[in-house]
Design an enzyme around this catalytic site. Structure first.
Site, PDB file in Angstrom:
ATOM      1  N   GLN A 297       1.036  -1.242   0.107  1.00 32.28           N
ATOM      2  CA  GLN A 297       0.115   0.125   0.067  1.00 32.28           C
ATOM      3  C   GLN A 297       0.969   0.894  -0.332  1.00 32.28           C
ATOM      4  O   GLN A 297       0.230   2.422  -0.611  1.00 32.28           O
ATOM      5  CB  GLN A 297      -1.226   0.370   0.986  1.00 32.28           C
ATOM      6  CG  GLN A 297      -1.925  -1.123   1.454  1.00 32.28           C
ATOM      7  CD  GLN A 297      -2.867  -1.127  -0.287  1.00 32.28           C
ATOM      8  OE1 GLN A 297      -3.029  -0.011  -0.187  1.00 32.28           O
ATOM      9  NE2 GLN A 297      -2.608  -1.789  -0.708  1.00 32.28           N
TER      10      GLN A 297
ATOM     11  N   HIS B  87       1.862   2.538  -3.116  1.00 30.02           N
ATOM     12  CA  HIS B  87       0.400   4.322  -4.153  1.00 30.02           C
ATOM     13  C   HIS B  87       0.990   4.999  -4.540  1.00 30.02           C
ATOM     14  O   HIS B  87       1.355   6.419  -5.276  1.00 30.02           O
ATOM     15  CB  HIS B  87      -0.729   3.503  -3.356  1.00 30.02           C
ATOM     16  CG  HIS B  87      -2.027   2.372  -3.751  1.00 30.02           C
ATOM     17  ND1 HIS B  87      -2.044   2.935  -5.061  1.00 30.02           N
ATOM     18  CD2 HIS B  87      -1.624   1.066  -3.739  1.00 30.02           C
ATOM     19  CE1 HIS B  87      -3.116   1.423  -4.599  1.00 30.02           C
ATOM     20  NE2 HIS B  87      -2.792   0.692  -4.638  1.00 30.02           N
TER      21      HIS B  87
ATOM     22  N   GLU C 141      -9.578   2.261   5.189  1.00 24.45           N
ATOM     23  CA  GLU C 141      -9.737   1.709   4.160  1.00 24.45           C
ATOM     24  C   GLU C 141     -10.310  -0.052   3.516  1.00 24.45           C
ATOM     25  O   GLU C 141     -10.775  -0.463   3.692  1.00 24.45           O
ATOM     26  CB  GLU C 141      -9.180   2.569   3.064  1.00 24.45           C
ATOM     27  CG  GLU C 141      -9.459   1.800   1.549  1.00 24.45           C
ATOM     28  CD  GLU C 141      -8.758   2.273   0.403  1.00 24.45           C
ATOM     29  OE1 GLU C 141      -8.562   2.561  -0.784  1.00 24.45           O
ATOM     30  OE2 GLU C 141      -7.451   3.113   0.890  1.00 24.45           O
ATOM     31  N   HIS C 142      -8.461  -0.444   3.995  1.00 23.94           N
ATOM     32  CA  HIS C 142      -8.304  -2.082   4.108  1.00 23.94           C
ATOM     33  C   HIS C 142      -8.120  -2.507   5.278  1.00 23.94           C
ATOM     34  O   HIS C 142      -7.072  -1.570   6.174  1.00 23.94           O
ATOM     35  CB  HIS C 142      -6.921  -2.096   2.885  1.00 23.94           C
ATOM     36  CG  HIS C 142      -7.409  -1.705   1.290  1.00 23.94           C
ATOM     37  ND1 HIS C 142      -6.581  -0.397   1.477  1.00 23.94           N
ATOM     38  CD2 HIS C 142      -8.170  -1.766   0.249  1.00 23.94           C
ATOM     39  CE1 HIS C 142      -6.898   0.396   0.165  1.00 23.94           C
ATOM     40  NE2 HIS C 142      -7.776  -0.916  -0.637  1.00 23.94           N
TER      41      HIS C 142
ATOM     42  N   ASP D  28      -7.933  -5.653  -4.821  1.00 24.21           N
ATOM     43  CA  ASP D  28      -7.579  -4.473  -5.234  1.00 24.21           C
ATOM     44  C   ASP D  28      -7.896  -4.908  -6.562  1.00 24.21           C
ATOM     45  O   ASP D  28      -8.549  -4.508  -8.021  1.00 24.21           O
ATOM     46  CB  ASP D  28      -6.625  -3.950  -5.361  1.00 24.21           C
ATOM     47  CG  ASP D  28      -5.781  -3.297  -4.252  1.00 24.21           C
ATOM     48  OD1 ASP D  28      -6.604  -2.731  -3.923  1.00 24.21           O
ATOM     49  OD2 ASP D  28      -4.783  -2.927  -4.013  1.00 24.21           O
TER      50      ASP D  28
ATOM     51  N   HIS E 254     -53.791  19.974   6.316  1.00 27.71           N
ATOM     52  CA  HIS E 254     -53.386  18.394   6.199  1.00 27.71           C
ATOM     53  C   HIS E 254     -54.233  17.844   6.611  1.00 27.71           C
ATOM     54  O   HIS E 254     -54.782  16.370   5.884  1.00 27.71           O
ATOM     55  CB  HIS E 254     -51.964  18.576   6.957  1.00 27.71           C
ATOM     56  CG  HIS E 254     -51.271  18.847   5.763  1.00 27.71           C
ATOM     57  ND1 HIS E 254     -50.776  20.411   5.869  1.00 27.71           N
ATOM     58  CD2 HIS E 254     -50.067  18.039   5.338  1.00 27.71           C
ATOM     59  CE1 HIS E 254     -48.951  19.950   5.312  1.00 27.71           C
ATOM     60  NE2 HIS E 254     -48.570  19.037   5.229  1.00 27.71           N
TER      61      HIS E 254
END
Length: 445
Positions: A267, A270, A336-337, A370, A429
């Site tokens: 990761q 990235h 996220e992961h 992924d 109403h």
């Protein structure tokens, strides 16, 4: 990687959220003026503005903006067989999982003659954005298109930047992925201008092409794309304003240090701002993983980028008192992961509330998700998994509530409705109900 020692501390939820590593968020306000001007320019000048931005940002002198269907099919035919096999495998597994996510309608009779239906319906037309730049993301084409198709979306358009290297067309692997998925409307538009074009629509009379406006836009991108999503929320639905990728790993004595290290490094490659976090209640595990990272990271292709990410404030090792405390820390981080490398890993995973996706056991690394697991890799970042979820079939659907009452069922609620209408000082109403009761008994409305 820095060490954050939470042992011996009794932290509240807010304190725990503040203690875990976190990326320093980019300020979308810095890009807002630029993006707002781009959106307004695309609205005003249409294709002329898009061609100007293609020249400025992509260094492409653009003629036709829409990609010819023949170019998409050519890209499919020329695709490397190994890459094609990988994409087709990913598509098949993603289709299976996305189909299973499609919700059933719900119907209930809350009283005799009082029927309520919760009916799911797909968005009619969606726009998908796939970024360009140094990396190529055919997997993002798969992750965005498949759930939209599973939802039953009628019309899908894909925008991705033109590439000077390929004569102004998008990257051929992106086109091939679109072709394999049956997407035949692709426009060579990048950045915030692509989102503006999809949200408001663009007509290119010189070529007889029209990009009809969409109802929902999804897909990753840089800070300008994220800002465009924020500014266009009042016009179209959008997915999350995705940030830089992140991984957290809960580990105990059963964890293979090399596996954990490899996943943290994967990761980190990235982006220099990517977050890699190890959470463990056993210091010797932290030591073994740190040693493996120190051995493996310098040998990686993107060693400098990885080093910057692992040494940044967004990464680190969290030491806790117990496995229970590790789970609490993971929930506060809301990765996220999230990988689980522990004894009874599935039981641990079942106790986690906050994560975009959870990867259970030593043979379920994040790169599996992924590319090829069948799950979706468009996931919430920056701790937003406490309230947000990853892209899925329902991201491209909306629920419509359908109500049908018989005369008798409405009459049974007349007194209640009139009382509530008077309490809210909205007497008409109540009249909307009593007029029906009067008509039913032959009285005047």
């Amino acid at each position: 990687m820095r060490v954050i020692d939470l042992r011996g501390q009794d932290l509240s939820w807010a304190q725990l959220r503040a203690a875990v590593p976190r990326q320093t968020p980019q300020s979308l306000n810095q890009a807002e003026a630029t993006v707002r001007a781009i959106i307004e320019d695309v609205q005003a000048r249409g294709p002329a503005a898009l061609r100007e931005y293609a020249g400025r940002f992509d260094r492409v002198e653009q003629d036709r903006i829409k990609v010819d269907a023949a170019a998409i099919q050519d890209a499919v035919h020329q695709l490397d067989p190994a890459v094609r096999h990988g994409l087709e495998s990913a598509i098949a597994r993603c289709r299976a999982f996305a189909a299973a996510q499609r919700p059933a309608d719900a119907e209930v009779e809350v009283a005799p003659g009082a029927k309520l239906v919760h009916r799911w319906t797909p968005v009619a037309r969606v726009g998908l954005y796939v970024p360009g730049g140094l990396a190529v993301y055919p997997s993002s084409v798969v992750m965005n298109v498949v759930p939209a198709q599973a939802a039953g979306v009628d019309s899908v358009v894909l925008c991705t930047p033109p590439q000077a290297e390929f004569g102004g067309l998008p990257h051929p692997t992106i086109l091939a992925a679109a072709g394999l998925l049956g997407v035949d409307e692709v426009w060579a538009i990048g950045g915030a201008q692509a989102l503006a074009a999809m949200a408001h629509g663009v007509s290119d009379p010189d070529h007889g092409d029209t990009l009809e406006a969409v109802q929902t836009i999804t897909g990753p991108g840089n800070i300008f794309v994220a800002t465009a999503k924020r500014l266009l929320r009042s016009v179209v639905g959008v997915d999350a304003e995705a940030g830089t990728t992140e991984i957290a790993v809960i580990a105990d004595h059963t964890a293979q240090a090399d596996y954990v290290a490899a996943d943290l490094i994967s990761q980190a490659e990235h982006d220099p701002d990517a977050g890699s976090v190890l959470i463990t209640h056993q210091p010797d595990v932290a030591d073994r993983v740190a040693a493996a990272v120190a051995r493996m990271a310098p040998q990686a292709r993107h060693a400098e980028r990885i080093k910057t990410a692992l040494e940044g404030p967004q990464s680190g090792v969290i030491l806790t008192e117990s496995l229970d405390a590790s789970i609490q820390a993971a929930d506060a981080y809301a990765a996220e992961h999230l990988e689980i490398h522990t004894d009874n890993a599935w039981e641990v995973a079942a106790r986690v509330r906050n994560a975009g996706a959870i990867f259970v056991g030593p043979y379920s690394p994040v790169p599996l998700g992924d590319y090829a697991a069948g799950s979706n890799h468009v996931l919430p970042t920056g701790g937003s998994a406490v309230h947000a979820q990853g892209l899925c079939t329902t991201s491209f659907m909306k629920a419509v509530q359908v109500i049908e009452y018989t005369q008798e069922a409405l009459g049974a609620l007349q007194t209640d409705i009139v009382a509530l209408a008077e309490a809210e000082n909205l007497p008409n109403h109540g009249v909307a109900v009593t007029v029906r009761a009067a008509a039913a008994t032959g009285g005047e409305g």
